[in-house]
Design an enzyme around this catalytic site. Structure first.
Site, PDB file in Angstrom:
ATOM      1  N   LEU A  14       0.840  -1.211   0.000  1.00  9.71           N
ATOM      2  CA  LEU A  14       0.000   0.000   0.000  1.00  9.71           C
ATOM      3  C   LEU A  14       0.872   1.257   0.000  1.00  9.71           C
ATOM      4  CD1 LEU A  14      -2.918  -0.923   2.416  1.00  9.71           C
ATOM      5  CD2 LEU A  14      -3.050  -0.463  -0.028  1.00  9.71           C
ATOM      6  N   HIS A  15       1.541   1.498  -1.113  1.00 14.84           N
ATOM      7  CA  HIS A  15       2.299   2.735  -1.270  1.00 14.84           C
ATOM      8  C   HIS A  15       1.343   3.829  -1.732  1.00 14.84           C
ATOM      9  CE1 HIS A  15       2.372   2.022  -5.646  1.00 14.84           C
ATOM     10  NE2 HIS A  15       2.573   0.755  -5.304  1.00 14.84           N
ATOM     11  N   ALA A  16       1.836   4.974  -2.117  1.00 14.96           N
ATOM     12  CA  ALA A  16       1.009   6.165  -2.369  1.00 14.96           C
ATOM     13  C   ALA A  16      -0.130   5.946  -3.365  1.00 14.96           C
ATOM     14  CB  ALA A  16       1.892   7.324  -2.832  1.00 14.96           C
TER      15      ALA A  16
END
Length: 85
Positions: A14-16
Site C-alpha cells: 500500500l504505497h502512495a
C-alpha cells in the site's frame, strides 16, 4: 461491527498510488473502516495513516468496518486488497 482477515496481494504493498485509490473508493461509505496495526487502528479513509504503516504485498491484516453500510465497505476493501495492481 464486522471483521475479516485479508492477505494483501497488491504488488509493492500500500504505497502512495494504491493508498490514494483505496481512500477514493471508501469516501462515499458512511461506515468507519480501519485495520489493526499492532495496537493501533489505521483509518482506511486517511492516506497518511495508510502510508505510515508500510503494509507490504503478502502481509495479512485484519480489516474492521463499523456502520450502516459496513458489509459493503468491507467487501470493497477486501476486493481492492486482493487485486494485483
Amino acid at each position: 461491527m464486522i471483521k475479516k482477515t485479508v492477505e494483501v496481494k497488491i504488488e509493492n504493498g500500500l504505497h502512495a498510488r494504491p493508498a490514494g485509490e483505496l481512500v477514493k473508493r471508501l469516501k462515499d461509505f458512511k461506515s468507519d473502516v480501519y485495520f489493526l496495526n499492532g495496537q493501533n487502528k489505521v483509518n482506511l479513509k486517511s492516506i497518511l495513516q495508510i502510508m505510515a504503516t508500510s503494509v507490504r504485498e503478502n502481509d495479512v491484516i485484519e480489516i474492521i468496518a463499523e456502520g450502516a453500510d459496513e458489509s459493503d465497505a468491507l467487501a470493497c476493501v477486501e476486493s481492492f486488497l486482493q487485486k494485483r495492481i
